[in-house]
Motif scaffolding. Structure first.
Motif, PDB file in Angstrom:
ATOM      1  N   TRP A  88       0.838  -1.193   0.000  1.00 42.36           N
ATOM      2  CA  TRP A  88       0.000   0.000   0.000  1.00 42.36           C
ATOM      3  C   TRP A  88       0.876   1.246   0.000  1.00 42.36           C
ATOM      4  O   TRP A  88       1.844   1.329   0.756  1.00 42.36           O
ATOM      5  N   ASN A 127      -8.740   1.369 -10.460  1.00 34.65           N
ATOM      6  CA  ASN A 127      -9.616   0.710  -9.485  1.00 34.65           C
ATOM      7  C   ASN A 127     -10.899   0.222 -10.165  1.00 34.65           C
ATOM      8  O   ASN A 127     -11.345  -0.905  -9.920  1.00 34.65           O
ATOM      9  N   GLY A 159     -10.287  -2.858 -11.994  1.00 30.68           N
ATOM     10  CA  GLY A 159      -9.802  -3.969 -11.182  1.00 30.68           C
ATOM     11  C   GLY A 159      -8.290  -4.115 -11.174  1.00 30.68           C
ATOM     12  O   GLY A 159      -7.771  -5.139 -10.752  1.00 30.68           O
ATOM     13  N   GLU A 211      -6.383  -1.460  -5.949  1.00 34.95           N
ATOM     14  CA  GLU A 211      -7.301  -1.342  -4.818  1.00 34.95           C
ATOM     15  C   GLU A 211      -7.073   0.011  -4.143  1.00 34.95           C
ATOM     16  O   GLU A 211      -5.957   0.534  -4.177  1.00 34.95           O
ATOM     17  N   ARG A 266      -7.879   2.123  -0.390  1.00 39.29           N
ATOM     18  CA  ARG A 266      -8.389   2.081   0.983  1.00 39.29           C
ATOM     19  C   ARG A 266      -8.064   3.411   1.660  1.00 39.29           C
ATOM     20  O   ARG A 266      -7.192   4.165   1.207  1.00 39.29           O
ATOM     21  N   TYR A 287      -3.062   3.073  -2.135  1.00 41.05           N
ATOM     22  CA  TYR A 287      -3.346   2.306  -3.336  1.00 41.05           C
ATOM     23  C   TYR A 287      -2.407   1.109  -3.402  1.00 41.05           C
ATOM     24  O   TYR A 287      -1.266   1.189  -2.971  1.00 41.05           O
ATOM     25  N   THR A 337      -3.478  -4.982  -7.933  1.00 40.81           N
ATOM     26  CA  THR A 337      -4.121  -6.292  -7.787  1.00 40.81           C
ATOM     27  C   THR A 337      -3.397  -7.303  -8.680  1.00 40.81           C
ATOM     28  O   THR A 337      -2.550  -6.937  -9.495  1.00 40.81           O
TER      29      THR A 337
END
Length: 107
Positions: free
Chosen positions: A26, A54, A57, A60, A62, A73, A76
């Motif tokens: 992250w 995002n 896909g 990610e 948060r 960020y 994936t």
């Protein structure tokens, strides 16, 4: 005559995905901006790109655990796989798309 490469939107996207793949954890916008090779993106443009990743896909998002950053960020598995497909294009396709050779950058 040697072709000079400008940083196309596609190249910018690949550079961001490459950096996210390399780091794998992250990160906030400042960390991504500082670490993305050849990037001169402002935060708003980078945020827009990451939000689009995002939606597809590729990344990610948060809320940040760091009080100085709003969001973090992370790439994936789909994003990693897409990045690897892009850097493995044959040389002529990379040239047409305006992408540098893998040996010429730090993907």
């Amino acid at each position: 005559m040697e072709r000079k490469f400008n940083q196309t939107p596609g190249y910018t996207n690949i550079a961001i995905l490459g950096y996210l793949t390399k780091v794998g954890t992250w990160m906030n916008l400042r960390q991504i901006t500082t670490g993305t090779p050849g990037s001169d993106l402002n935060r708003d443009r980078l945020r827009s790109i990451l939000e689009s990743f995002n939606k597809k896909g590729f990344a990610e998002i948060r809320e940040s655990q760091n009080p100085k950053a709003k969001f973090e960020y992370r790439i994936t598995e789909k994003g990693k796989a897409s990045f690897l497909k892009c850097v493995n294009f044959e040389p002529d396709v990379r040239y047409i798309l305006g992408l540098r050779d893998v040996k010429d950058n730090s993907f």
